[in-house]
Scaffold this active site. Structure first.
Site, PDB file in Angstrom:
ATOM      1  N   THR A 155      -0.486   3.708  10.287  1.00 24.84           N
ATOM      2  CA  THR A 155      -1.906   4.033  10.214  1.00 24.84           C
ATOM      3  C   THR A 155      -2.537   3.211   9.095  1.00 24.84           C
ATOM      4  O   THR A 155      -1.895   2.903   8.098  1.00 24.84           O
ATOM      5  CB  THR A 155      -2.143   5.535   9.947  1.00 24.84           C
ATOM      6  OG1 THR A 155      -1.454   5.929   8.759  1.00 24.84           O
ATOM      7  CG2 THR A 155      -1.651   6.385  11.109  1.00 24.84           C
ATOM      8  N   ASP A 156      -3.809   2.871   9.288  1.00 21.17           N
ATOM      9  CA  ASP A 156      -4.520   2.048   8.314  1.00 21.17           C
ATOM     10  C   ASP A 156      -4.913   2.877   7.094  1.00 21.17           C
ATOM     11  O   ASP A 156      -4.743   4.101   7.065  1.00 21.17           O
ATOM     12  CB  ASP A 156      -5.791   1.459   8.939  1.00 21.17           C
ATOM     13  CG  ASP A 156      -5.494   0.538  10.107  1.00 21.17           C
ATOM     14  OD1 ASP A 156      -4.325   0.153  10.258  1.00 21.17           O
ATOM     15  OD2 ASP A 156      -6.431   0.217  10.855  1.00 21.17           O
ATOM     16  N   LYS A 157      -5.492   2.210   6.135  1.00 21.92           N
ATOM     17  CA  LYS A 157      -5.994   2.860   4.927  1.00 21.92           C
ATOM     18  C   LYS A 157      -7.009   3.941   5.287  1.00 21.92           C
ATOM     19  O   LYS A 157      -7.947   3.711   6.051  1.00 21.92           O
ATOM     20  CB  LYS A 157      -6.661   1.812   4.028  1.00 21.92           C
ATOM     21  CG  LYS A 157      -7.339   2.373   2.796  1.00 21.92           C
ATOM     22  CD  LYS A 157      -8.039   1.281   2.025  1.00 21.92           C
ATOM     23  CE  LYS A 157      -8.791   1.850   0.830  1.00 21.92           C
ATOM     24  NZ  LYS A 157      -9.525   0.783   0.079  1.00 21.92           N
TER      25      LYS A 157
ATOM     26  N   LEU B 250      -3.701  -3.580  14.841  1.00 22.82           N
ATOM     27  CA  LEU B 250      -4.456  -3.290  13.629  1.00 22.82           C
ATOM     28  C   LEU B 250      -5.956  -3.304  13.919  1.00 22.82           C
ATOM     29  O   LEU B 250      -6.475  -4.267  14.492  1.00 22.82           O
ATOM     30  CB  LEU B 250      -4.114  -4.328  12.555  1.00 22.82           C
ATOM     31  CG  LEU B 250      -4.787  -4.172  11.199  1.00 22.82           C
ATOM     32  CD1 LEU B 250      -4.337  -2.882  10.509  1.00 22.82           C
ATOM     33  CD2 LEU B 250      -4.484  -5.382  10.319  1.00 22.82           C
TER      34      LEU B 250
END
Length: 461
Positions: free
Chosen positions: A137-139, A315
């Site tokens: 998972t991204d930021k 992403l």
């Protein structure tokens, strides 16, 4: 004088004696072994096995391993497991371990070490425990459910409770499933379900704001174009009240659902990620389904929930998919612009805020089918199923994900900032948002992944 190839009689005699003694010794050893086997009863064999070859015996016979500080640590048996977790990603630089960054996995790994699930000898490197996650998972992105595969021990009477005692409240371990030794969370995952939450006011038409070279108010938004810096004002309290009272029309909702359905199937999503060109075959991704739920109301504000089920995502892919659908609808751009974005032309699609994105759960359909004996209709091993913890997970989502998303938007107007930047964008990057739904040449961008075509004799110079 003796010949070179003739052995003296006394040496031959000594050699014969040695061979005889060796043969007699081997015979005696074999007799002793056969006598032991011959005279051992079934009960004696069972007792011998229990004493030497069972898991309990191996645990009791293990010598404690000495750690770097000189202390001896008891060696506990380890099992390959699927660890089911959930978290609020606010304040973290994403899920995956990243040296020097604050990540979800780093906190989880440290908690497992403190709880004794990972030994001190393996605490210096997650790879020693065969560490892997089902989905990154991204930021700032949340997860109601995710899976880690690893080898871990289960000391104490409740290892899940012990692990959670070393974690912040925004990260939880739901439970674990003992798997086969070859289980790998990433390759064993068939697909992933994500959810995206957004306020419906984001569909209000574009509104240009006054762009200034100088900052007027302390909270003005900074707009960077090339090397130049500009400032735009935030929405006023009166404008925010109008947005909070906005209700999406049935026509706009239907159009949003239609836009999201256009992502279903296999498409080239190179425009919906970074660092990849149209020729990269890994950009072809399969989206199984998209579903826009009916509006929900939180403290008088209308929100929409979008569920996306796909084999895998790249992403920023989901955030750019949501963004493209929103921007095309609020600018009255024909939805064929989405189909055009699957083509080879490279365009700049802004990312929708990470705040609204959460991983609902990874799916392990194939693994779970193999965990069941179809002929006997019985389980060979436990399947990986988040529904076992449904009530606990739902309570966590309400308290630590949904509530935090709503509070963050009310306090910082994250979605309002995002749409303000797009509305005030300078240049021609978003000129593909037009009444014809075509991508003009001025909107094309060039990167090392999609170099500008070399003109031929038939092309204009």
């Amino acid at each position: 004088m003796l010949s070179k190839d003739k052995t003296p009689p006394e040496v031959l005699e000594a050699s014969k004696d040695n061979e005889a003694q060796t043969g007699q010794k081997r015979k005696n050893d074999n007799n002793n072994k056969s006598q032991k086997k011959r005279f051992k009863t079934t009960k004696e064999r069972r007792d011998h096995f229990q004493k030497n070859n069972t898991w309990t015996a191996k645990k009791n016979n293990r010598e404690p391993k000495e750690t770097e500080d000189g202390e001896k640590e008891e060696r506990l048996p380890k099992k390959k497991v699927a660890l089911l977790v959930g978290f609020n990603g606010t304040g973290y630089q994403g899920m995956q371990l990243n040296p020097g960054a604050k990540t979800i996995e780093d906190d989880l790994f440290q908690a497992l070490c403190k709880a004794g699930a990972i030994s001190k000898a393996n605490a210096d490197d997650p790879k020693k425990s065969a560490w892997m996650r089902a989905a990154r998972t991204d930021k700032g992105v949340h997860a109601a459910g995710n899976v880690l595969s690893l080898k871990m021990s289960m000391p104490g009477d409740d290892i899940v409770r012990d692990i959670n005692s070393h974690l912040p409240e925004q990260i939880r371990v739901w439970g674990y499933v003992v798997t086969k030794r070859s289980f790998h969370a990433k390759t064993g995952c068939d697909s992933r379900i994500y959810e995206y939450l957004l306020p419906s006011s984001i569909f209000m038409g574009p509104s240009k704001r006054k762009i200034a070279k100088e900052q007027v108010n302390e909270n003005d938004l900074k707009l960077v174009y090339g090397e130049e810096v500009y400032y735009i004002p935030r929405s006023t309290p009166e404008e925010n009240k109008v947005k909070e009272s906005y209700r999406i029309s049935e026509e706009t909702l239907t159009k949003f659902r239609e836009a999201m359905k256009m992502y279903q199937g296999t498409h080239n999503f190179h425009n919906f990620t970074i660092g990849r060109g149209a020729a990269d075959k890994s950009c072809n991704r399969y989206i199984m389904s998209t579903k826009v739920e009916d509006p929900i109301y939180i403290d008088g504000v209308e929100w929409l929930s979008v569920k996306l089920h796909g084999q895998s995502f790249m992403l920023h892919q989901i955030r750019k998919m949501i963004s493209m659908a929103i921007l095309s609808i609020r600018s009255n751009t024909p939805l064929k612009i989405i189909e055009n974005a699957f083509g080879s032309d490279r365009i700049n699609i802004p990312k929708a805020p990470a705040l609204g994105l959460l991983l609902e759960r990874p799916i392990f359909g194939s693994y779970n089918r193999h965990a069941k004996d179809e002929k006997k209709q019985q389980a060979v091993r436990d399947g990986i199923d988040f529904d076992v913890y449904k009530d606990t997970i739902d309570a966590f989502k309400r308290e630590w994900i949904y509530k935090k998303i709503f509070e963050e938007e009310r306090e910082n107007a994250v979605f309002d900032q995002f749409i303000s930047y797009v509305d005030c964008a300078m240049g021609k990057d978003y000129s593909y948002l037009n009444s014809e739904g075509i991508i003009p040449e001025e909107a094309l961008i060039t990167t090392k992944f999609n170099p500008k075509p070399v003109p031929t004799e038939d092309d204009d110079a």
